[in-house]
Design a protein around this motif. Structure first.
Motif, mmCIF file in Angstrom:
data_model
loop_
_atom_site.group_PDB
_atom_site.id
_atom_site.type_symbol
_atom_site.label_atom_id
_atom_site.label_comp_id
_atom_site.label_asym_id
_atom_site.label_seq_id
_atom_site.Cartn_x
_atom_site.Cartn_y
_atom_site.Cartn_z
ATOM 1 N N LYS A 99 72.169 49.883 47.942
ATOM 2 C CA LYS A 99 72.144 49.272 49.019
ATOM 3 C C LYS A 99 71.829 47.420 48.681
ATOM 4 O O LYS A 99 71.656 46.851 47.715
ATOM 5 N N THR A 100 73.139 46.749 49.330
ATOM 6 C CA THR A 100 72.973 45.574 50.064
ATOM 7 C C THR A 100 71.593 44.714 49.782
ATOM 8 O O THR A 100 70.489 45.039 51.076
ATOM 9 N N ALA A 101 71.513 43.682 49.061
ATOM 10 C CA ALA A 101 69.652 43.589 49.539
ATOM 11 C C ALA A 101 70.108 41.937 49.953
ATOM 12 O O ALA A 101 68.686 41.234 50.434
ATOM 13 N N GLN A 102 70.736 40.921 49.158
ATOM 14 C CA GLN A 102 70.831 39.477 49.408
ATOM 15 C C GLN A 102 72.623 39.273 49.588
ATOM 16 O O GLN A 102 73.109 40.432 49.030
ATOM 17 N N THR A 103 73.134 38.520 50.537
ATOM 18 C CA THR A 103 73.945 37.889 51.237
ATOM 19 C C THR A 103 74.469 36.768 50.803
ATOM 20 O O THR A 103 73.478 36.037 51.294
ATOM 21 N N ALA A 104 75.235 35.684 50.381
ATOM 22 C CA ALA A 104 75.058 34.362 50.463
ATOM 23 C C ALA A 104 76.963 34.473 50.620
ATOM 24 O O ALA A 104 78.127 34.935 50.176
ATOM 25 N N GLU A 105 77.120 33.197 51.123
ATOM 26 C CA GLU A 105 78.906 32.641 51.609
ATOM 27 C C GLU A 105 78.590 31.405 50.736
ATOM 28 O O GLU A 105 78.152 30.521 52.500
ATOM 29 N N MET A 106 79.319 30.836 50.618
ATOM 30 C CA MET A 106 79.801 29.469 50.310
ATOM 31 C C MET A 106 81.328 28.509 50.742
ATOM 32 O O MET A 106 81.716 29.356 50.466
ATOM 33 N N VAL A 107 81.030 27.795 51.530
ATOM 34 C CA VAL A 107 82.278 27.378 52.151
ATOM 35 C C VAL A 107 82.841 25.744 51.695
ATOM 36 O O VAL A 107 81.403 24.480 51.807
ATOM 37 N N LEU A 108 83.395 25.295 50.420
ATOM 38 C CA LEU A 108 83.746 24.115 49.483
ATOM 39 C C LEU A 108 85.293 23.554 50.007
ATOM 40 O O LEU A 108 86.199 24.915 50.936
ATOM 41 N N GLY A 109 85.306 22.187 50.934
ATOM 42 C CA GLY A 109 86.991 21.839 51.181
ATOM 43 C C GLY A 109 87.585 21.974 50.242
ATOM 44 O O GLY A 109 87.303 22.531 49.069
ATOM 45 N N ALA A 110 88.472 21.600 50.186
ATOM 46 C CA ALA A 110 89.951 21.341 48.879
ATOM 47 C C ALA A 110 89.495 20.578 48.148
ATOM 48 O O ALA A 110 89.713 20.487 47.060
ATOM 49 N N ASN A 111 88.504 19.477 48.316
ATOM 50 C CA ASN A 111 87.822 18.076 47.767
ATOM 51 C C ASN A 111 86.437 18.843 46.417
ATOM 52 O O ASN A 111 86.485 18.059 46.064
ATOM 53 N N GLY A 112 86.569 19.738 47.026
ATOM 54 C CA GLY A 112 85.337 21.140 46.422
ATOM 55 C C GLY A 112 83.769 20.496 46.777
ATOM 56 O O GLY A 112 82.648 20.863 46.248
ATOM 57 N N ASP A 113 83.851 19.465 47.851
ATOM 58 C CA ASP A 113 82.623 19.309 48.164
ATOM 59 C C ASP A 113 82.398 19.883 48.929
ATOM 60 O O ASP A 113 83.135 21.546 50.425
ATOM 61 N N LEU A 114 81.110 21.031 49.508
ATOM 62 C CA LEU A 114 80.081 21.473 49.961
ATOM 63 C C LEU A 114 80.290 21.367 51.134
ATOM 64 O O LEU A 114 79.831 20.573 52.092
ATOM 65 N N ARG A 115 80.828 22.163 52.150
ATOM 66 C CA ARG A 115 81.165 21.871 54.248
ATOM 67 C C ARG A 115 79.616 22.885 54.721
ATOM 68 O O ARG A 115 79.009 22.559 55.318
ATOM 69 N N LYS A 116 79.658 24.119 54.072
ATOM 70 C CA LYS A 116 78.441 25.233 54.658
ATOM 71 C C LYS A 116 78.015 26.571 53.432
ATOM 72 O O LYS A 116 78.996 27.014 53.150
ATOM 73 N N TYR A 117 76.872 26.400 53.638
ATOM 74 C CA TYR A 117 76.475 27.298 52.301
ATOM 75 C C TYR A 117 75.385 28.825 53.066
ATOM 76 O O TYR A 117 74.381 28.247 53.418
ATOM 77 N N GLU A 118 75.531 29.620 53.408
ATOM 78 C CA GLU A 118 74.194 30.869 54.130
ATOM 79 C C GLU A 118 73.792 31.710 53.795
ATOM 80 O O GLU A 118 74.492 32.284 52.320
ATOM 81 N N TRP A 119 72.410 31.397 53.363
ATOM 82 C CA TRP A 119 71.818 32.581 52.248
ATOM 83 C C TRP A 119 71.187 33.867 53.306
ATOM 84 O O TRP A 119 70.174 33.351 54.752
ATOM 85 N N LYS A 120 71.173 35.045 53.372
ATOM 86 C CA LYS A 120 70.580 35.550 54.177
ATOM 87 C C LYS A 120 69.679 36.724 52.815
ATOM 88 O O LYS A 120 70.531 37.931 52.293
ATOM 89 N N ASP A 121 68.633 37.408 53.178
ATOM 90 C CA ASP A 121 67.985 38.155 52.952
ATOM 91 C C ASP A 121 67.373 40.061 53.523
ATOM 92 O O ASP A 121 67.244 39.997 55.158
ATOM 93 N N MET A 122 68.436 40.537 52.990
ATOM 94 C CA MET A 122 68.721 41.866 54.366
ATOM 95 C C MET A 122 67.215 42.496 54.914
ATOM 96 O O MET A 122 67.081 42.991 55.409
ATOM 97 N N THR A 123 66.232 42.733 54.089
ATOM 98 C CA THR A 123 64.958 43.356 53.762
ATOM 99 C C THR A 123 63.675 42.317 54.696
ATOM 100 O O THR A 123 63.668 42.702 55.336
ATOM 101 N N SER A 124 63.656 41.496 54.195
ATOM 102 C CA SER A 124 62.868 40.189 55.219
ATOM 103 C C SER A 124 63.517 39.734 56.425
ATOM 104 O O SER A 124 62.793 39.104 57.397
#
Length: 248
Positions: free
Chosen positions: A81-106
């Motif tokens: 069962k899925t417990a946690q999810t994460a998505e990271m978006v980086l620009g073409a130069n490798g810099d962070l645009r957005k990082y989102e983490w979720k806990d499916m239980t809490s």
């Protein structure tokens, strides 16, 4: 670093040249409109997570490249069962645009985004929603807990930065390097060091293979990281706590 044989030096050189080519490909525009919409899969798969020989969890991940950014989507599964999810978006130069983490239980959720010279983390879905600022640039590397695909991204960056061949040179010396990182689940930051060790024979799925071994050190804890000649991470060993991560 131990002296490498002539054959190993040649293998390392071929390996590093192909890494540079991969990073250039990842930062270039997609060749067609369809590819631009769907993105190119750079790597995907499942990492089995073992503690003292027993499988306790798995990370399923997909890394896609788009014309102007890349996306790494991961999920941690416990007992199927899925417990946690994460998505990271980086620009073409490798810099962070957005990082989102979720806990499916809490139902807790954390979003990390750059703003001016800061990284801003917002945590919701908890008794006390909070916002925290880090005086760190967008180039800071996200290494969240349990998401081992983030370590593969760090390795690619280390290889891309460390393999700068000057005109007339016949090799690409990889020197140890340090990186500033942020661990969103801990709401903390740290410095880590990465170094290339050499070629090493290991047993994976009952077969002996030769892989490229690196060492990642954080707060005195050493991680042995192994990748193949296609730059895909195959194994991680953390001897201090009996943890092993193996690509299925």
């Amino acid at each position: 670093m131990k002296q490498q044989s002539g054959a190993h030096k040649k293998t390392l050189w071929t390996f590093l040249v192909s890494v540079a080519a991969l990073m250039l490909t990842m930062s270039s525009a997609a060749g067609s409109k369809n590819a631009a919409v769907q993105g190119k899969i750079v790597d995907s798969g499942t990492f089995g997570i073992y503690v003292r020989g027993q499988r306790v969890a798995a990370e399923m991940f997909t890394i896609k490249q788009f014309p102007e950014y890349s996306s790494t989507v991961s999920e941690i599964k416990l007992d199927g069962k899925t417990a946690q999810t994460a998505e990271m978006v980086l620009g073409a130069n490798g810099d962070l645009r957005k990082y989102e983490w979720k806990d499916m239980t809490s139902k807790a959720m954390s979003v990390l985004e750059p703003k001016d010279q800061f990284l801003i983390q917002r945590v919701t879905g908890t008794d006390k929603p909070m916002e925290q600022s880090f005086l760190m640039p967008a180039a800071t590397i996200v290494l969240d807990d349990y998401f081992f695909s983030h370590r593969e991204l760090l390795l690619w960056k280390y290889l891309a930065v460390g393999c700068q061949v000057a005109p007339g040179q016949q090799g690409c010396p990889l020197q140890p390097a340090q990186f500033g990182t942020i661990i969103p689940r801990q709401r903390s930051s740290s410095m880590v060091s990465m170094a290339y060790v050499g070629r090493e024979k290991v047993t994976l799925h009952d077969k002996e293979v030769e892989l490229n071994r690196f060492t990642l050190t954080n707060d005195g804890v050493e991680w042995k990281i192994y990748i193949d000649d296609e730059k895909k991470m195959q194994r991680i060993v953390i001897e201090s706590d009996g943890t092993e991560v193996v690509r299925d």
